[in-house]
Design an enzyme around this catalytic site. Sequence first.
Site, mmCIF file in Angstrom:
data_model
loop_
_atom_site.group_PDB
_atom_site.id
_atom_site.type_symbol
_atom_site.label_atom_id
_atom_site.label_comp_id
_atom_site.label_asym_id
_atom_site.label_seq_id
_atom_site.Cartn_x
_atom_site.Cartn_y
_atom_site.Cartn_z
ATOM 1 N N GLU A 155 0.807 -1.229 0.000
ATOM 2 C CA GLU A 155 0.000 0.000 0.000
ATOM 3 C C GLU A 155 0.838 1.277 0.000
ATOM 4 O OE1 GLU A 155 -2.402 1.402 3.050
ATOM 5 O OE2 GLU A 155 -0.794 1.494 4.488
ATOM 6 N N ASN A 156 2.133 1.158 0.288
ATOM 7 C CA ASN A 156 3.006 2.339 0.272
ATOM 8 C C ASN A 156 4.032 2.277 -0.854
ATOM 9 O OD1 ASN A 156 2.682 1.671 3.589
ATOM 10 N ND2 ASN A 156 2.051 3.680 2.871
ATOM 11 N N HIS B 150 -4.503 2.982 2.419
ATOM 12 C CA HIS B 150 -4.144 3.778 1.235
ATOM 13 C C HIS B 150 -4.392 3.023 -0.071
ATOM 14 C CE1 HIS B 150 -2.570 6.805 3.818
ATOM 15 N NE2 HIS B 150 -1.545 6.093 4.241
ATOM 16 N N HIS C 89 -4.497 -5.000 8.839
ATOM 17 C CA HIS C 89 -3.880 -3.682 8.654
ATOM 18 C C HIS C 89 -4.516 -2.746 9.670
ATOM 19 C CE1 HIS C 89 -1.441 -1.128 6.044
ATOM 20 N NE2 HIS C 89 -2.328 -0.179 6.290
ATOM 21 N N HIS D 55 0.807 -1.872 8.860
ATOM 22 C CA HIS D 55 0.344 -0.474 8.913
ATOM 23 C C HIS D 55 1.219 0.432 9.778
ATOM 24 C CE1 HIS D 55 -2.140 3.130 8.893
ATOM 25 N NE2 HIS D 55 -2.182 3.108 10.205
ATOM 26 N N HIS E 282 4.411 0.255 10.355
ATOM 27 C CA HIS E 282 5.777 0.333 9.811
ATOM 28 C C HIS E 282 6.833 0.028 10.874
ATOM 29 C CE1 HIS E 282 4.619 3.030 6.117
ATOM 30 N NE2 HIS E 282 3.614 2.279 6.513
HETATM 31 FE FE LIG Z 1 -1.556 1.826 6.283
#
Ligand SMILES: [Fe+2]
Length: 251
Positions: free
Chosen positions: A30-31, A59, A142, A167, A169
């Site tokens: 998602e990133n 995201h 997440h 989520h 990180h």
């Molecule tokens: Fe996230």
Amino acid sequence: MGAPGRGALDSRLKSLRAELGVDACVINGENAADGIGITPRLADQLFAMGADAITLGNHAFRRTEIGPYLDASNRIVRPANTARSTPGRGLAVVPLPNGSRLAVINVLGSLFLHPATSMFELIDDLVEEARRETPLVLVDVHAEATSEKAALARWLDGKVTAVVGTHTHVQTSDAFVLPKGTAFMTDAGMTGPHDSVIGVEAELAIRRMRTGLPVRFETAQGGVRIEGALIECDAETGKASSIEAVRVPYP
Ligand SMILES: [Fe+2]
């Protein structure tokens, strides 16, 4: 996370898979695009780098061009508890190189993430649907709150192979196998630049927090690591026997 994370996977994922004897690799993407969202081109790249499946998160739809790709691909999942009208699906059953099949489920926690439905409202049906296809089931939860991730894992103990959080990180040190054979880890961490504020240039994140003014975030560059979770399980029963953190500096 952004180009630094993608670069690390591009040069290292295939060799890491071989070293660790990995049969299935799932990436939270998602990133992938500049630290926020994912595009069809980048999803294709992650598959080419060695991912068998991609999960997403809050995201997921940031890059709108991913919509048709989510509808068309059966190897990428967005959170199952987003609004019904959103493209894509929250469960995929992916064929693996070794001949078995892995079900991948993606759900969003409630704290700060505002899903359309609570993940607890639909997880039972999703898991049942997955288990009709294969005993190997991975849930990417997440979520911001550690408590929501732990509660979901405890609820699913014995019903899925693994519940792994994403989520935040930030990789947690709590990987273990629950009593009925479900592997759990609160957060798999981040493949990306760790000299940062969860992947963002520290100076920019600090400026936004100190001033309250809008600041355009940029992905940081330094301290890149590949992070994740390595799970061992029985292909017949789907039960996990071990889970450990993966934390590999790059280069
Ligand atoms: Fe996230």
